[in-house]
Design an enzyme around this catalytic site. Structure first.
Site, short mmCIF file in Angstrom:
data_model
loop_
_atom_site.label_atom_id
_atom_site.label_comp_id
_atom_site.label_asym_id
_atom_site.label_seq_id
_atom_site.Cartn_x
_atom_site.Cartn_y
_atom_site.Cartn_z
N GLU A 42 0.94 -1.21 0.17
CA GLU A 42 0.00 -0.11 0.01
C GLU A 42 0.81 1.37 -0.05
O GLU A 42 1.64 1.69 0.80
CB GLU A 42 -0.97 0.10 1.15
N ARG A 46 0.40 10.66 0.53
CA ARG A 46 0.78 11.71 1.57
C ARG A 46 2.06 12.39 0.87
O ARG A 46 2.33 13.32 1.60
CB ARG A 46 1.12 11.14 2.88
N THR A 70 -4.86 6.53 1.60
CA THR A 70 -4.99 7.82 2.13
C THR A 70 -6.13 8.42 1.08
O THR A 70 -5.73 9.56 0.87
CB THR A 70 -3.75 8.52 2.29
N LYS A 130 -10.70 -1.68 6.48
CA LYS A 130 -9.83 -1.29 7.34
C LYS A 130 -10.02 -0.96 8.64
O LYS A 130 -10.88 0.22 8.59
CB LYS A 130 -8.91 -0.41 6.36
#
Length: 209
Positions: A42, A46, A70, A130
């Protein structure tokens, strides 16, 4: 290769959660993780380079399953798909984000932190969730406590999970995989410490649910 949610979960045990700021780190990082036996990764959205890093990792190791995390907006969904993401991960869900994730055609791991959020996510159509931020939201004790009333909901906990904690999470009946930044920290990536990353990946790949 078309990646389904079933394929993703079957291939994953511990998923490295990566934050990478330089595209030139992408290829050696992908090779180091693959050398350690990990095939599911993953990337986090960011850094300004995240999309390009994902594309470069896919080019370096085409057989790896690389997702973008994200994800917070429909625009990020679209951009991640253009970059070649195999799956998407969000820290949470919003009314605007839900339809974009459901329509994207990729496996999605949406973030939840409570039983109510988990129930709402499943009702919306998501299948594997998640649990984030795992340790701060109650950790293994919380997941164990909701396995009784919500036995049919599988989770991928992520957030402050260490190498030592990961096996205990994977032992829970409602956990199918875990996310961990310890495999390839920002400092390791910045230093080009590929040997340590490969060793950590090997340790992670040996952990099974």
């Amino acid at each position: 290769m078309i990646i389904t949610l079933e394929t993703l979960v079957r291939a994953a045990s511990v998923i490295p959660v990566l934050t990478v700021g330089e595209v030139d780190k992408a290829a050696p990082l992908a090779r180091a993780l693959k050398a350690g036996g990990l095939t599911v990764v993953e990337m986090t959205l960011r850094t300004p380079a995240a999309l390009d890093v994902l594309t470069a990792m896919k080019q370096a190791e085409p057989d790896m399953i690389i997702g973008m995390g994200t994800i917070r907006t429909p625009e990020q969904v679209a951009a991640s798909m253009r970059a070649g993401a195999d799956f998407l991960v969000s820290p949470g869900l919003s009314p605007e984000l839900i339809p974009a994730l459901l329509a994207c055609g990729l496996p999605v791991l949406p973030g939840v932190a409570t039983a109510s959020e988990a129930m709402s996510a499943v009702e919306a159509g998501f299948e594997v969730l998640k649990f984030f931020p795992a340790e701060q939201a109650g950790g293994r004790a919380y997941l164990k406590s909701i396995a009784g009333p919500l036995p049919d909901i599988p989770f991928c906990p992520t957030g402050s999970i260490t190498r030592e904690m990961a096996p205990d999470y994977l032992a829970l009946p409602n956990v199918v995989c875990v996310g961990g930044s310890w495999i390839a920290t920002g400092a390791m990536i910045e230093a080009g410490d590929w040997a340590t990353i490969t060793a950590n990946a090997a340790a992670a790949s040996a952990m099974k649910p």
